[in-house]
Design an enzyme around this catalytic site. Structure first.
Site, PDB file in Angstrom:
ATOM      1  N   GLU A  38       0.861  -1.193   0.000  1.00  0.00           N
ATOM      2  CA  GLU A  38       0.000   0.000   0.000  1.00  0.00           C
ATOM      3  C   GLU A  38       0.903   1.251   0.000  1.00  0.00           C
ATOM      4  O   GLU A  38       1.892   1.295   0.749  1.00  0.00           O
ATOM      5  CB  GLU A  38      -0.837  -0.049   1.295  1.00  0.00           C
ATOM      6  CG  GLU A  38      -1.744   1.116   1.555  1.00  0.00           C
ATOM      7  CD  GLU A  38      -2.485   0.966   2.914  1.00  0.00           C
ATOM      8  OE1 GLU A  38      -2.029   0.193   3.777  1.00  0.00           O
ATOM      9  OE2 GLU A  38      -3.522   1.628   3.079  1.00  0.00           O
ATOM     10  N   LYS A 109      -9.609   2.371  -1.630  1.00  0.00           N
ATOM     11  CA  LYS A 109      -9.805   1.692  -0.342  1.00  0.00           C
ATOM     12  C   LYS A 109     -11.115   2.118   0.324  1.00  0.00           C
ATOM     13  O   LYS A 109     -11.338   3.307   0.581  1.00  0.00           O
ATOM     14  CB  LYS A 109      -8.623   2.014   0.562  1.00  0.00           C
ATOM     15  CG  LYS A 109      -8.587   1.261   1.876  1.00  0.00           C
ATOM     16  CD  LYS A 109      -7.303   1.632   2.621  1.00  0.00           C
ATOM     17  CE  LYS A 109      -7.113   0.822   3.886  1.00  0.00           C
ATOM     18  NZ  LYS A 109      -5.837   1.185   4.557  1.00  0.00           N
ATOM     19  N   CYS A 142      -5.164  -3.288   2.460  1.00  0.00           N
ATOM     20  CA  CYS A 142      -4.890  -3.413   3.890  1.00  0.00           C
ATOM     21  C   CYS A 142      -6.138  -3.618   4.772  1.00  0.00           C
ATOM     22  O   CYS A 142      -6.690  -4.687   4.798  1.00  0.00           O
ATOM     23  CB  CYS A 142      -4.030  -2.255   4.373  1.00  0.00           C
ATOM     24  SG  CYS A 142      -3.164  -2.717   5.912  1.00  0.00           S
ATOM     25  N   VAL A 169      -0.656  -2.562  10.491  1.00  0.00           N
ATOM     26  CA  VAL A 169      -0.520  -1.910  11.792  1.00  0.00           C
ATOM     27  C   VAL A 169      -0.893  -2.909  12.892  1.00  0.00           C
ATOM     28  O   VAL A 169      -0.173  -3.059  13.868  1.00  0.00           O
ATOM     29  CB  VAL A 169      -1.409  -0.652  11.870  1.00  0.00           C
ATOM     30  CG1 VAL A 169      -1.323  -0.025  13.253  1.00  0.00           C
ATOM     31  CG2 VAL A 169      -0.988   0.372  10.804  1.00  0.00           C
ATOM     32  N   MET A 170      -2.006  -3.597  12.720  1.00  0.00           N
ATOM     33  CA  MET A 170      -2.468  -4.549  13.741  1.00  0.00           C
ATOM     34  C   MET A 170      -1.774  -5.899  13.554  1.00  0.00           C
ATOM     35  O   MET A 170      -1.773  -6.457  12.459  1.00  0.00           O
ATOM     36  CB  MET A 170      -3.988  -4.700  13.653  1.00  0.00           C
ATOM     37  CG  MET A 170      -4.714  -3.392  13.953  1.00  0.00           C
ATOM     38  SD  MET A 170      -6.483  -3.485  13.644  1.00  0.00           S
ATOM     39  CE  MET A 170      -6.983  -4.459  15.044  1.00  0.00           C
TER      40      MET A 170
HETATM   41  C1  ACM Z   1      -4.028  -0.110   7.189  1.00  0.00           C
HETATM   42  O1  ACM Z   1      -5.123  -0.255   6.684  1.00  0.00           O
HETATM   43  N1  ACM Z   1      -2.999   0.298   6.489  1.00  0.00           N
HETATM   44  C2  ACM Z   1      -3.813  -0.419   8.601  1.00  0.00           C
END
Ligand code: ACM
Length: 193
Positions: A38, A109, A142, A169-170
């Site tokens: 991303e 997104k 993501c 991130v998670m």
């Molecule tokens: C994300 O969607 N880049 C955490």
């Protein structure tokens, strides 16, 4: 289908430098489908819209899409990667799948994560599916992973290989993507920053 997932560490705002680094890395890659992270050329940790607008490019024009087109041609491959996309005064966290003879898919997104909501507009396009060689590709970005309907919807529309440009991130995401693959019977290719 030979697939390459290429993961890099882009520096924020340094588009030219990040593209050059990717150029060098891709010299080693031999695959029919290449998946990049991303926002792989601009970096990810933006603070506001002014920042994202500064690196965004309109669909079909700009240094990031020029590079994707060049790599798709030089590798005779489909190359998937994320970019900041501008349309009028809107900015999207987008991704494209570029083929050697033109763009195969484009997506904005849907599920913006946390502070992304300060930097981007939410997507207004359905996640796409597209045939490539002997497979059907699907595309999501993501945090779409968190909503099982995205991968399920793509599967019901024929997706066999899910392209998933990401900046994770998670920590739970890689495990969740194994679940997405199992529950749908598809291949999931997450390219993390
Ligand atoms: C994300 O969607 N880049 C955490």
């Amino acid at each position: 289908m030979k697939v390459a997932v290429v993961q890099t560490r882009p520096r924020l705002h340094r588009v030219e430098e990040n593209l050059a680094a990717m150029d060098a890395l891709l010299q080693e890659v031999d695959a029919e489908l290449i998946i990049l992270p991303e926002l792989f050329a601009s970096g990810y940790w933006f603070l506001d819209r002014e920042e994202t607008a500064g690196v965004a490019e309109p669909l079909g024009a700009g240094p990031v899409q020029d590079a994707l087109e060049r790599w798709a041609k030089s590798h005779d491959a489909a190359v998937c990667g994320g970019l900041a996309e501008s349309e009028g005064d809107r900015v999207f966290n987008s991704a494209v799948i570029q083929g050697p003879r033109g763009r195969l898919a484009h997506y904005r997104k849907l599920h913006l994560f946390d502070g992304e909501k300060l930097c981007f507009d939410p997507g207004d396009l359905a996640p796409p599916v597209v045939p490539w060689r002997d497979a059907v590709l699907g595309l999501m970005i993501c945090f779409d992973w968190r909503f099982c309907e995205v991968a399920r919807g793509l599967t019901l529309r024929g997706c066999e290989i899910l392209c998933h440009p990401s900046n994770l991130v998670m920590e739970i995401c890689p495990a969740a993507m194994v679940t997405r693959a199992l529950e749908n019977g598809i291949h999931c290719c997450t390219a993390d920053r």
